[in-house]
Design a protein around this motif. Structure first.
Motif, PDB file in Angstrom:
ATOM      1  N   ASN A  29       0.829  -1.208   0.000  1.00 56.99           N
ATOM      2  CA  ASN A  29       0.000   0.000   0.000  1.00 56.99           C
ATOM      3  C   ASN A  29       0.864   1.259   0.000  1.00 56.99           C
ATOM      4  OD1 ASN A  29      -2.439  -1.360  -0.069  1.00 56.99           O
ATOM      5  ND2 ASN A  29      -2.652  -1.427   2.155  1.00 56.99           N
ATOM      6  N   ASP A  30       1.980   1.215   0.737  1.00 63.75           N
ATOM      7  CA  ASP A  30       2.884   2.368   0.752  1.00 63.75           C
ATOM      8  C   ASP A  30       3.521   2.582  -0.617  1.00 63.75           C
ATOM      9  OD1 ASP A  30       2.387   2.985   3.388  1.00 63.75           O
ATOM     10  OD2 ASP A  30       4.154   1.968   4.183  1.00 63.75           O
ATOM     11  N   ILE A  31       3.895   1.494  -1.285  1.00 64.06           N
ATOM     12  CA  ILE A  31       4.480   1.628  -2.628  1.00 64.06           C
ATOM     13  C   ILE A  31       3.441   2.176  -3.601  1.00 64.06           C
ATOM     14  CG2 ILE A  31       5.438   0.373  -4.593  1.00 64.06           C
ATOM     15  CD1 ILE A  31       6.792  -1.510  -2.583  1.00 64.06           C
ATOM     16  N   ILE A  32       2.219   1.674  -3.511  1.00 62.32           N
ATOM     17  CA  ILE A  32       1.145   2.182  -4.371  1.00 62.32           C
ATOM     18  C   ILE A  32       0.990   3.688  -4.195  1.00 62.32           C
ATOM     19  CG2 ILE A  32      -1.369   2.191  -4.664  1.00 62.32           C
ATOM     20  CD1 ILE A  32      -1.249  -0.876  -4.159  1.00 62.32           C
ATOM     21  N   GLY A  33       1.139   4.153  -2.968  1.00 63.04           N
ATOM     22  CA  GLY A  33       1.031   5.581  -2.701  1.00 63.04           C
ATOM     23  C   GLY A  33       2.124   6.416  -3.345  1.00 63.04           C
ATOM     24  N   LEU A  34       3.197   5.770  -3.767  1.00 63.68           N
ATOM     25  CA  LEU A  34       4.302   6.465  -4.426  1.00 63.68           C
ATOM     26  C   LEU A  34       4.158   6.513  -5.939  1.00 63.68           C
ATOM     27  CD1 LEU A  34       7.242   4.793  -2.440  1.00 63.68           C
ATOM     28  CD2 LEU A  34       6.416   7.147  -2.128  1.00 63.68           C
ATOM     29  N   ILE A  35       3.247   5.716  -6.494  1.00 59.63           N
ATOM     30  CA  ILE A  35       3.117   5.584  -7.954  1.00 59.63           C
ATOM     31  C   ILE A  35       2.243   6.714  -8.490  1.00 59.63           C
ATOM     32  CG2 ILE A  35       2.267   4.126  -9.815  1.00 59.63           C
ATOM     33  CD1 ILE A  35       2.858   1.704  -8.017  1.00 59.63           C
ATOM     34  N   PRO A  36       2.801   7.565  -9.353  1.00 59.80           N
ATOM     35  CA  PRO A  36       2.036   8.739  -9.795  1.00 59.80           C
ATOM     36  C   PRO A  36       0.978   8.453 -10.851  1.00 59.80           C
ATOM     37  CG  PRO A  36       4.216   8.739 -10.807  1.00 59.80           C
ATOM     38  CD  PRO A  36       4.193   7.590  -9.839  1.00 59.80           C
ATOM     39  N   SER A  37       1.173   7.396 -11.681  1.00 61.38           N
ATOM     40  CA  SER A  37       0.219   7.126 -12.756  1.00 61.38           C
ATOM     41  C   SER A  37       0.334   5.682 -13.213  1.00 61.38           C
ATOM     42  CB  SER A  37       0.465   8.060 -13.951  1.00 61.38           C
ATOM     43  OG  SER A  37       1.721   7.772 -14.544  1.00 61.38           O
ATOM     44  N   HIS A  38      -0.637   5.247 -14.003  1.00 58.60           N
ATOM     45  CA  HIS A  38      -0.666   3.855 -14.462  1.00 58.60           C
ATOM     46  C   HIS A  38       0.403   3.533 -15.494  1.00 58.60           C
ATOM     47  CE1 HIS A  38      -4.599   3.539 -12.436  1.00 58.60           C
ATOM     48  NE2 HIS A  38      -4.424   2.240 -12.528  1.00 58.60           N
ATOM     49  N   ASP A  39       1.048   4.542 -16.063  1.00 58.29           N
ATOM     50  CA  ASP A  39       2.093   4.256 -17.039  1.00 58.29           C
ATOM     51  C   ASP A  39       3.490   4.235 -16.407  1.00 58.29           C
ATOM     52  OD1 ASP A  39       2.350   6.936 -16.541  1.00 58.29           O
ATOM     53  OD2 ASP A  39       2.339   7.569 -18.641  1.00 58.29           O
ATOM     54  N   THR A  40       3.540   4.208 -15.092  1.00 57.90           N
ATOM     55  CA  THR A  40       4.805   4.191 -14.361  1.00 57.90           C
ATOM     56  C   THR A  40       5.460   2.817 -14.428  1.00 57.90           C
ATOM     57  OG1 THR A  40       3.967   5.864 -12.822  1.00 57.90           O
ATOM     58  CG2 THR A  40       5.863   4.577 -12.092  1.00 57.90           C
ATOM     59  N   VAL A  41       6.772   2.788 -14.630  1.00 60.97           N
ATOM     60  CA  VAL A  41       7.565   1.558 -14.552  1.00 60.97           C
ATOM     61  C   VAL A  41       8.281   1.560 -13.200  1.00 60.97           C
ATOM     62  CG1 VAL A  41       9.456   0.218 -15.540  1.00 60.97           C
ATOM     63  CG2 VAL A  41       7.876   1.464 -17.040  1.00 60.97           C
ATOM     64  N   VAL A  42       8.085   0.486 -12.431  1.00 58.81           N
ATOM     65  CA  VAL A  42       8.554   0.422 -11.045  1.00 58.81           C
ATOM     66  C   VAL A  42       9.522  -0.746 -10.877  1.00 58.81           C
ATOM     67  CG1 VAL A  42       7.865   0.177  -8.616  1.00 58.81           C
ATOM     68  CG2 VAL A  42       6.357   1.371 -10.229  1.00 58.81           C
ATOM     69  N   LYS A 100      17.690   4.413 -18.250  1.00 59.63           N
ATOM     70  CA  LYS A 100      16.696   5.487 -18.327  1.00 59.63           C
ATOM     71  C   LYS A 100      15.320   4.968 -18.749  1.00 59.63           C
ATOM     72  CE  LYS A 100      20.239   8.948 -19.443  1.00 59.63           C
ATOM     73  NZ  LYS A 100      20.340   9.384 -18.050  1.00 59.63           N
ATOM     74  N   SER A 101      14.936   3.804 -18.195  1.00 63.16           N
ATOM     75  CA  SER A 101      13.642   3.211 -18.560  1.00 63.16           C
ATOM     76  C   SER A 101      12.705   3.033 -17.370  1.00 63.16           C
ATOM     77  CB  SER A 101      13.868   1.852 -19.218  1.00 63.16           C
ATOM     78  OG  SER A 101      14.430   0.922 -18.297  1.00 63.16           O
ATOM     79  N   VAL A 102      13.175   3.355 -16.164  1.00 62.98           N
ATOM     80  CA  VAL A 102      12.397   3.126 -14.940  1.00 62.98           C
ATOM     81  C   VAL A 102      12.024   4.468 -14.318  1.00 62.98           C
ATOM     82  CG1 VAL A 102      12.392   2.051 -12.654  1.00 62.98           C
ATOM     83  CG2 VAL A 102      13.589   0.942 -14.558  1.00 62.98           C
ATOM     84  N   ASP A 103      10.773   4.572 -13.869  1.00 57.39           N
ATOM     85  CA  ASP A 103      10.303   5.822 -13.266  1.00 57.39           C
ATOM     86  C   ASP A 103      10.517   5.866 -11.754  1.00 57.39           C
ATOM     87  OD1 ASP A 103       8.729   7.166 -15.600  1.00 57.39           O
ATOM     88  OD2 ASP A 103       8.017   5.090 -15.574  1.00 57.39           O
ATOM     89  N   LEU A 104      10.379   4.705 -11.116  1.00 58.63           N
ATOM     90  CA  LEU A 104      10.415   4.657  -9.648  1.00 58.63           C
ATOM     91  C   LEU A 104      11.142   3.399  -9.195  1.00 58.63           C
ATOM     92  CD1 LEU A 104       9.383   5.622  -6.800  1.00 58.63           C
ATOM     93  CD2 LEU A 104       7.336   4.229  -7.240  1.00 58.63           C
ATOM     94  N   ILE A 105      12.135   3.577  -8.346  1.00 54.30           N
ATOM     95  CA  ILE A 105      12.823   2.444  -7.720  1.00 54.30           C
ATOM     96  C   ILE A 105      12.590   2.523  -6.225  1.00 54.30           C
ATOM     97  CG2 ILE A 105      15.032   1.303  -7.291  1.00 54.30           C
ATOM     98  CD1 ILE A 105      16.050   2.447  -9.916  1.00 54.30           C
TER      99      ILE A 105
END
Length: 229
Positions: A29-42, A100-105
């Motif tokens: 749930n905490d990680i989900i809270g960090l994801i800005p949009s559905h096109d994010t690569v995590v 340069k392919s990942v939005d969130l680590i």
């Protein structure tokens, strides 16, 4: 035995299935809270068994799960092999992800098991994978002045709220006589002050800040966000 060997087995770090389940649900749930949009690569680096990774994957375009323990990766593959949005990787495989392919680590509760040289090497790797304006989130950092008693109190509070207090008490007793305690005494856990983490992230090329709250159940530990220009 080192930390990688320790985690490549069933460990007593969780007091029972309910503890394990609630821990992974909270982190997801905490990680989900960090994801800005559905096109994010995590990328969840040091993911553990990530029991609710499917919930995270439903909120993003792709979710990489990386863990050093072969046993953990086998369980991840067994659980999520039918999910096209989830890719399970070894730490060595992460180097093959396009730069340069990942939005969130997200790196949760891992840094305490790394040497400073290992951390600096990984920061270089993680930065290379992040897109411009991407973010690295390193969580559950242990400050030097944090008492084991404070950690235990945080666990007891989590256990009381989650309905597994008795098993948590028994679990603490088991841990006190386990390989975890022995390895911690022999190798230790890395600890960083607020200033040290900000400096380390800045030296690695990130624009760092401390998050308002830690991921997971322990508010006495720290989370930092490193942004890429």
């Amino acid at each position: 035995m080192n930390w990688r060997d320790y985690w490549n087995q069933d460990t007593p770090i969780y007091s029972g299935e309910r503890h394990k389940l609630l821990h992974y649900r909270l982190v997801a749930n905490d990680i989900i809270g960090l994801i800005p949009s559905h096109d994010t690569v995590v990328l969840d680096y040091g993911s553990g068994e990530a029991l609710f990774a499917d919930k995270v994957a439903a909120k993003c375009a792709r979710l990489y799960l990386s863990d050093a323990a072969p046993l953990v990766r086998d369980r991840l593959n067994e659980r999520f092999n039918s999910n096209d949005h989830i890719v399970v990787l070894s730490p060595e495989d992460v180097a093959a992800i396009d730069d340069k392919s990942v939005d969130l680590i997200v790196v949760n509760s891992l840094l305490q098991y790394l040497s400073l040289d290992e951390l600096r090497g990984l920061l270089k790797l993680w930065k290379s994978k992040l897109k411009s304006r991407g973010q690295l989130v390193v969580a559950d950092i242990i400050p030097p002045d944090l008492s084991p008693v404070t950690d235990a109190k945080a666990l007891m509070r989590f256990a009381w709220e989650g309905g597994f207090l008795r098993s948590a008490i028994l679990g603490l007793a088991r841990t006190a006589f386990s390989d975890y305690r022995k390895i911690r005494e022999d190798i230790g856990l890395a600890q960083y002050s607020d200033e040290e983490m900000l400096d380390i992230l800045s030296e690695a090329g990130f624009t760092p800040e401390r998050a308002k709250r830690n991921l997971g159940h322990n508010p006495a530990r720290m989370t930092f966000i490193g942004s890429v220009a």
